[in-house]
Design an enzyme around this catalytic site. Structure first.
Site, PDB file in Angstrom:
ATOM      1  CB  CYS A   1      -0.973  -0.034   1.174  1.00 26.72           C
ATOM      2  SG  CYS A   1      -2.338   1.093   0.897  1.00 26.72           S
TER       3      CYS A   1
ATOM      4  CD  GLU B   1      -2.586  -5.839   5.293  1.00 26.40           C
ATOM      5  OE1 GLU B   1      -2.060  -6.162   4.217  1.00 26.40           O
ATOM      6  OE2 GLU B   1      -3.074  -4.710   5.479  1.00 26.40           O
TER       7      GLU B   1
ATOM      8  CG  HIS C   1      -4.376  -3.620   2.511  1.00 22.54           C
ATOM      9  ND1 HIS C   1      -3.642  -3.042   3.523  1.00 22.54           N
ATOM     10  CD2 HIS C   1      -4.823  -2.594   1.752  1.00 22.54           C
ATOM     11  CE1 HIS C   1      -3.664  -1.727   3.398  1.00 22.54           C
ATOM     12  NE2 HIS C   1      -4.381  -1.426   2.322  1.00 22.54           N
TER      13      HIS C   1
END
Ligand SMILES: Nc1ncnc2c1ncn2[C@@H]1O[C@H](COP(=O)(O)OP(=O)(O)O)[C@@H](O)[C@H]1O
Ligand SMILES: Nc1ncnc2c1ncn2[C@@H]1O[C@H](COP(=O)(O)OP(=O)(O)O)[C@@H](O)[C@H]1O
Ligand SMILES: [Mg+2]
Ligand SMILES: [Mg+2]
Lengths: 1078, 390
Positions: free
Chosen positions: B252, B367, B365
């Site tokens: 990001c 994650e 993302h």
């Protein structure tokens, strides 16, 4: 990875007749698949026995075979068409099972046919519970603990080690058939016994019960490059233990945190990969323990399913269409998303609305059936609604049911032990939830008692609060804000009218005056992130509307709502045809419907789709938004027809036959007067408001009589009554006659041939599409009886007379559009039973039989085209009696759901109970009959044992057909009376005991698989008779059971045909070409 | 019921109902299309100074809990939903959404047509906005919105960063030592690093590269974060000093910073990508992942000299990607860089891989939290990169 070029011809298998657990969602998916495969340049060969489907319209495939979905007959088609590939994943469980049978028999290999979509191994890993359990274990996915059993004793042993309650499920059975939850050993013995019998391989899985857990479904798609997406998550409002098909379901999932949802998503993707569905869609079901979040996999369907149709409609992501493209080699990222036009299909739809599905049941048709909801699916249809909140969607879904089941109803009649009742779910459970809340039970208490998540219960509580706050207030006193609040809570105008002591029309007017109108939002797959190209709308009480009418003339077509017995796919078929025809004629077509299973609610069937209930309130709102040149009410069956008057009163023109004419046909008194004026015979009749009046009417017109309540349709609670006593009994048990609810009494025309006619009228002339001769006599509902085109025993004179009467009635009613009339022919006289100025259940059958696109022609007549024009254009044949001169015979046969409702009598009567139909087509009647019978799933035997037991009335007539069976080499068994009679005719019939006479009796033999065909005509109405035991045993074991004399004659003809030379199946394209030429 | 008003700088206003704290808040209004994961969104530091509109109407259904927070607390400037649940339901729920916001002192609004608002943002672009329960006069609130600073040029990473370094929680055997720059770090990144065998030390945004290099870490993780990458020259400078000296993984803001360090440029998207359903193709593997996004800026693939001709946004991304055989490679001041990841919806560059130095980054993302786990394996790519660099 573009389209495969090693395949030219693809065979698609449909799902056959509409049955419980397998409805028109597979027409929707199959139609999408056929369309896209042809667009991609493949030659498509389709097999489906259901003539009422859009997919079997000849223009959707290169070759369309309306043939039984049995391995034998599909193999015959393969021999003839030599497809390169077979797509087995779009025809429900039926299609999949046929494909598996052919693959396992090596037939596909023999003919070089490849299975595409899912391999045999993958199908097996999902469908065979034993392999499934192993596959999931290997993938590390949790399942409920379980063990297999092949006998009741084994089942008990497994259950003992798991601990009760346990869930029993047979391998390879659809729609939860044979499953059940056993609380203890006694129940287990029963359920396991049935399950082992129901499983084609005699195996059941006994599994830890997770009843009461939350149930979820994910719809997953995967492509050949192993890209996979979850199209939709669905949460069941009803807990585990209620079949998802019978559950109220909600999309997207509401009560899962992202963590839990993503874990479930991971499990779903791991599941589809482990099972190895290479391309296409799968449905994966999960259960989650609400106490600690433990999650288990319940099952996976390696194919397009009921839920995927729902998910497609709920999200705008066309699963079946994309599954078909993936099967022929495309990747998800190579397929565009039609709705946005810009983004690819390789994404996961984002919803910014809530979708609610509610099933519709038909328990009232099956007295004696267990109305509790469990692990076996019992519903016959469903509705879907979208709203910006759950409450809005729920309110719309409830009114879409056409059941007077609005939320906010007062639960006055709720039982004492309401919490206990909530634990035993049945159709009216939401009303019970409301009633319990009103009685002061808290959200948590109700949630615990019902197993419904507190979030949902609280939503319902909010609706109850809104309704209660309005109760007793006056409409005139409500502010615009009050009204808006009520509408945002999902309360219908009708409900508000009750709460406020006003009329629905007044509520609508008050809303209009206050400017409280719904807006329309778009289903766009992306929550507004990209502009939507496809106008697919739902209403909401919000600030901004997205529906902007175009400049072209628009026609609103009203669909037929949820499938139910008596109003199903046939009406959707007509609506879809109208959409196609009118679009082609340059109109903008606007579809309104709330049934997610249908082709009509596919976003590319019409120019604009409104997924809305078919009530005056909602249809008026659509018409106000669209300002159409007219509304089509005559194609969707009784539902839209009933709206005609009010829509006209609101100022929206009705296309075709006027509401006044509709009323003339629908009102039996007025219609009787029309017939009298025309001098047309119709059974003498009368209306009675009390038992005494009924007796008097019956005395006047003479027994036997047909009685029915005046206010219900579809032959509901209709009975044939032979004596005064029976009449009194009927009025006591079935329907009390009252001035508000009178009873209609008609002379019953005994032994009459029933005839259906479908015609189109344009005001100047009438085109008779077909006269259909029923096989069963009048008295068996036209929807349940078999019929043939062309007619077989009616003379040309009789046909001429029937046509003349049809024309006369069309003229007198000033019909514009479709007309269906039922006649009874008795003693060379033609009587009129009823006339319906609308599309009929038989219209698609007639089109498939004759090749004439009846519904399309009717739609064009509605917008002012003349029949002469249409004939000139070649849409209608030049020959007016085209149907009489066909070179083939088409037989329609009904499919009944008795197997689903153990203990319900299977005798056919004037109340319709079939869920679907099939067609058999061949060069002669016998073979067409045999094919139709095979397509129903109860194929006629060509050898073996026939058990005969008939009523005294039928004894004389039965001798001939039984003699013929005897001559053909069948062994004959009969009850003593019948056996004695047969012996006198020289037939060696072995006598068999009745149930009341000891063991082994007829029922033992049937259950033991020692009988191949049952002929049993009913002796009377007494419940639980010997006949009843025989018929229910046949229904339970799937042995063909014939309950009418005419049926027996037909069966004999069918069997004779089976024993003759085999005639190869031919496609509709060939039949139609032959008949047009003739 | 307390009323609230949402006002946009272009004069559009939406009246609604107060949600969470009373008072007033200002920020950039953006929408998120994820259907679950509101708690993770609320606590994602990348949403600093943003007013987040959730497009899915029902929010707060499963309440909030202690585990799902992605940072120490609520980080959004304001929250806009169609309807906040009155009765949350989940075995993990500890609090209702409204309470949570109120406790955090965050002003929100519900009971308004969030779809209409979303379409407006889509067409007009993300813009300044304010929510108030005090000033319900549209004219006056709009006026004050217009006096707020915009997002372009905003350096926010340093404002959300940790004040002093700390060591992330471990998990199992440690195979690598990693330094993470906290420009808005989410807890799940730390969890996934730990799960991949990394012991992670988290550093404040302004920590000089040398300080980190001195510690001899196996790799450096550049976190996500809020604001305009062009306004964080310190971060770009840090990245430039790290490149070639230690394996780097950026996500990001970390990706944007890396790209700028490679001599590339960034630009502001009209309304950004925020949600959990964005299809991203990895041209190295030809696989598509469904990914979690939260970014208002993006890297311009045309910012490098040798970039293959490709328009930013627009065109038909599907055919563009299909037409692209292999991964396009550009020349930068750190050698060749492969432009590996592309958004299939709108053709935005979503990831890159340095060929000549050990570094890669993605715009989205991996994650997740919230969102799909399709790309968690990128953390393994990071460990593989560190392994190779040993
Ligand atoms: N282990 C179980 N415990 C309790 N209920 C169950 C269990 N397994 C299935 N059910 C219920 O039975 C229904 C039907 O089971 P399922 O495996 O989905 O079969 P089908 O093929 O009929 O869809 C489910 O929808 C669920 O409500
Ligand atoms: N007077 C009658 N004599 C004989 N059979 C009748 C008579 N009236 C109705 N029936 C039988 O009952 C069935 C249903 O009646 P019908 O009036 O067509 O009701 P529905 O509206 O359900 O179609 C018919 O298909 C026919 O078989
Ligand atoms: Mg199921
Ligand atoms: Mg009828």
């Amino acid at each position: 990875m573009p389209r495969r070029d090693d395949i030219r011809t693809v065979m698609v298998i449909g799902s056959g007749p509409i049955v419980i657990g397998q409805a028109c969602e597979f027409d929707y998916s199959g139609t999408q698949a056929c369309k896209v495969l042809r667009r991609e340049g493949f030659r498509v060969v389709l097999v489906n026995s259901n003539p009422a489907t859009i997919m079997t319209d000849p223009e959707f495939a290169d070759r369309t075979y309306v043939e039984p979905l049995t391995p034998e007959s599909v193999l015959q088609v393969i021999e003839r068409e030599r497809p390169d590939a077979l797509l087995p994943t779009l025809g429900g469980q039926t299609g999949l099972n046929v494909a598996v049978a052919l693959a396992e028999a090596g037939a596909l290999e023999d003919y070089g046919v490849r299975l595409i979509g899912a391999s045999l191994e993958a199908i097996r890993r999902a469908e065979d519970r034993r392999l499934f359990v192993r596959t999931m274990a290997e993938a590390g996915l949790p399942l409920p603990r379980s063990g297999f059993a092949h006998s009741v004793a084994e089942a008990e042993a497994v259950a003992g080690s798991l601990g009760y309650p346990v869930m029993v499920r047979p391998s390879f059975v659809l729609g939860g058939g044979g499953t059940g939850i056993a609380a203890g050993p006694e129940e287990l013995r029963l359920i396991a016994g049935e399950g082992i019998a129901a499983s084609p391989i005699g195996e059941v899985l006994v599994e830890e019960s997770v009843e009461g857990w939350k149930e979820f479904e994910l719809e997953v798609m995967r492509d050949g490059a192993d890209n996979a997406v979850v199209v939709c998550s669905v949460e069941n409002l009803d807990p585990m233990g209620v079949h998802t098909g019978d559950s109220i379901t909600v999309a997207p999932a509401q009560t899962l945190s992202d963590r839990e949802y993503q874990d479930m998503r991971d499990a779903a993707l791991a599941c589809i990969r482990a099972v190895g569905v290479e391309t296409g869609g799968s449905n994966i079901q999960f259960a989650v323990d609400p106490r600690d979040g433990r999650m288990v996999v319940i099952e996976m369907n390696p194919r397009v399913s009921r839920s995927s149709a729902l998910a497609s409609k709920a999200t705008g992501f066309p699963i079946a269409k994309i599954a078909a493209m993936l099967a022929v080699g495309y990747r998800l990222d190579e397929i565009p998303n039609d709705i946005t036009g810009e983004t690819p299909a390789c994404f996961e739809p984002a919803l910014d609305y809530v979708v609610v599905k509610i099933p519709r049941w038909a328990f009232e048709k099956f007295p004696g059936a267990d109305p509790r909801l469990g692990t076996r699916m019992k519903s016959v249809g469903e509705v879907m609604a979208a709203g910006r909140t759950f409450r809005e969607a729920l309110g719309k879904a409830l009114r879409s049911l056409e059941r007077d089941a609005d939320l906010g109803a007062d639960g006055a009649e709720a039982p004492e032990d309401i919490l206990a009742e909530l634990g035993r779910p049945a159709e009216g459970r939401l009303a019970l939830v409301e009633a319990a809340l009103r009685r002061g039970h808290g959200v948590d208490e109700v949630a615990t008692a019902s197993g419904i998540d507190p979030w949902f219960v609280d939503q319902i509580a909010q609706v109850v609060e809104e309704a209660d706050a309005l109760a007793g207030r006056r409409l005139a006193r409500l502010s615009a804000e009050d009204l808006l609040r009520a509408k945002r809570a999902g309360l219908s105008d009708r409900r508000l009218a009750v709460l406020l002591g006003a009329r629905e029309r007044e509520v609508r007017a008050a809303r209009s005056a206050a400017g409280v109108r719904p807006v329309f939002k778009t289903v766009d797959t992306c929550a507004g992130e990209f502009p939507a190209r496809t106008p697919y709308f739902y209403s909401a009480y919000e600030r901004e509307t997205e529906a902007r009418p175009s400049a072209r003339p628009r026609v609103v077509i009203l669909g037929s709502g949820p499938n139910r017995i008596g109003q199903g796919i046939e009406f959707d078929y007509a609506c879809v045809h109208a959409a196609f025809a009118l679009r082609q004629a340059g109109y903008e077509t606007v579809m309104v419907n709330c049934n997610p299973e249908t082709v009509s609610t596919d976003y590319d069937t019409s120019d604009r789709l409104y997924f809305e209930p078919l009530t005056v309130e909602d249809v008026v709102a659509v018409c106000e938004a669209e300002d159409p040149i007219g509304v089509v009410v005559q194609l969707g069956g009784q539902t839209p027809l009933a709206l005609a008057g009010e829509l006209e009163a609101e100022g929206f023109p009705i296309l075709g036959t006027t509401p006044a004419s509709i009323d003339l046909a629908e009102d039996r008194g007025k219609f009787g007067a029309v017939l009298r004026r025309l001098g047309i015979a119709h059974p003498p009749h009368g209306e009675a408001s009390s038992a005494e009046e009924a007796a008097a009417v019956a005395a006047r017109i003479g027994f036997p009589v047909v009685v029915r309540p005046s206010y219900v349709l579809g032959g509901r609670a209709m009975e044939i009554v032979y004596s005064e006593d029976e009449l009194a009994g009927y009025l006591e048990s079935a329907t009390a006659a009252s001035p508000a609810h009178p009873v209609l009494v008609d002379r019953f025309l005994e032994g009459a041939i029933e005839v259906d006619v479908d015609a189109v009228a344009d005001g100047a002339e009438v085109y008779i599409a077909a006269v259909m001769e029923h096989i069963e006599e009048a008295g068996v509902h036209s929807g349940d009886s078999s019929c043939t085109v062309p007619p077989v025993t009616l003379s040309d004179d009789e046909l001429d007379e029937i046509e003349r009467l049809t024309r006369a009635i069309a003229g007198a009613l000033d019909v514009r559009g479709l007309l269906n009339i039922q006649f009874a022919v008795k003693d060379e006289r033609v009587w009129v039973l009823e006339a319906n100025p609308r599309a009929s259940r038989t219209a698609p059958f007639v089109s498939k039989a004759t090749g004439v696109p009846l519904a399309k022609a009717a739609a064009l007549v509605l917008v002012g085209r003349s029949l002469a024009d249409l004939r000139h254009e070649g849409l209608l044949p030049a020959d007016d009696a085209h149907y009489r001169r066909l070179r083939h015979v088409a037989v329609k046969a009904a499919v009944l759901p008795f197997g689903r409702f153990p203990g319900v009598d299977t005798v056919l009567g004037p109340e319709m109970r079939s869920t679907g139909e099939v067609m058999g087509i061949a060069s002669d009647l016998g073979l067409a009959l045999a094919r139709a019978q095979a397509a129903t799933g109860a194929a006629l035997p060509s050898k073996g044992t026939v058990f005969v037991s008939v009523s005294n009335r039928d004894k004389r007539s039965i001798v001939f057909p039984v003699k013929r069976l005897w001559d053909l080499g069948f062994r004959i068994l009969a009850t003593r009376g019948t056996a004695a009679l047969l012996a006198r005719a020289g037939i060696e019939a072995s006598p068999v005991d009745k149930v009341s006479e000891g063991h082994p009796n007829a029922v033992d033999l049937i259950r033991g698989g020692r009988v191949d065909l049952v002929i049993n005509t009913p002796f009377g109405r007494e419940p639980r008779s010997d006949g009843w035991s025989i018929r229910t045993a046949a229904a339970a074991t799937g042995v063909p059971c014939i309950t009418t004399l005419q049926g027996a004659f037909a069966a004999v003809q069918g069997i004779e045909a089976l024993l003759r030379d085999r005639e190869e199946p031919r496609s509709l394209q060939e039949y139609h070409a032959g008949s047009w030429a003739g | 019921m307390t009323r609230a008003l949402l006002a946009l700088e272009d004069g559009t206003t939406f009246p609604g109902r107060s949600l969470g704290a009373s008072g007033e808040t200002f920020g950039e209004v953006v929408f998120n299309t994820g259907m679950s994961g509101y708690q993770e969104v609320l606590t994602d530091p990348s949403y600093a100074r943003q007013i987040v509109v959730m497009t899915y109407p029902h929010q707060g259904n499963y309440g909030v809990n202690a585990e799902d927070a992605e940072s120490w607390g609520v980080r959004v400037a304001g929250f806009v939903v169609r309807e906040a649940a009155r009765r949350p339901s989940s075995w993990r729920a500890q609090r209702a959404l409204g309470e949570y916001l109120a406790e955090a002192g965050v002003v929100g609004i519900d009971d308004l047509d969030t779809r209409s608002l979303t379409l407006h943002i889509r067409e007009a672009g993300a813009m300044r906005a304010g929510i108030s329960t005090d000033d319900l006069d549209p004219g006056s609130l709009v006026e004050r919105v217009r006096r707020q600073p915009g997002m372009a040029g905003a350096d926010l990473a340093r404002t959300v960063s940790t004040e002093r370094p700390y060591v992330g929680d471990g998990q199992g055997p440690v195979r690598f030592r990693v330094a993470a720059f906290d420009w808005g770090l989410k807890r799940n990144s730390l969890r996934l690093l730990a799960r991949s065998g990394c012991a992670t030390t988290v550093y404040p945004a302004l920590t000089p590269a040398e300080e980190v290099l001195r510690e001899g870490f196996d790799g450096v993780f550049l976190s996500n974060g809020p604001g305009d990458p062009a306004a964080t020259p310190y971060a770009v400078e840090t990245a430039r000093r790290l490149l070639g000296r230690v394996p780097v993984f950026g996500i990001c803001l970390g990706h944007q910073v890396l790209a700028r360090a490679l001599g590339g440029s960034t630009y502001k998207l009209r309304f950004g990508h925020r949600g959990a359903n964005q299809p991203v193709v990895d041209l190295d593997t030809a696989r598509v992942a469904v990914t979690s996004h939260n970014h208002g800026f993006a890297v311009d693939p045309a910012g490098w000299e040798a970039a293959s001709s490709r328009s930013r946004g627009g065109g038909d991304p599907t055919t563009a990607v299909a037409a692209m055989r292999g991964t396009p490679v550009v020349h930068t001041n750190f050698g060749r860089v492969a432009l590996t990841h592309w958004n299939l919806n709108d053709g935005v560059l979503e990831g890159l891989r340095c060929v000549d130095v050990p570094a890669f980054s993605v715009q989205y993302h991996p994650e997740a939290a919230p969102g799909p786990h399709d790309s968690v394996e990128l953390f393994d790519r990071f460990t593989a990169l560190m392994e190779a660099a040993r």
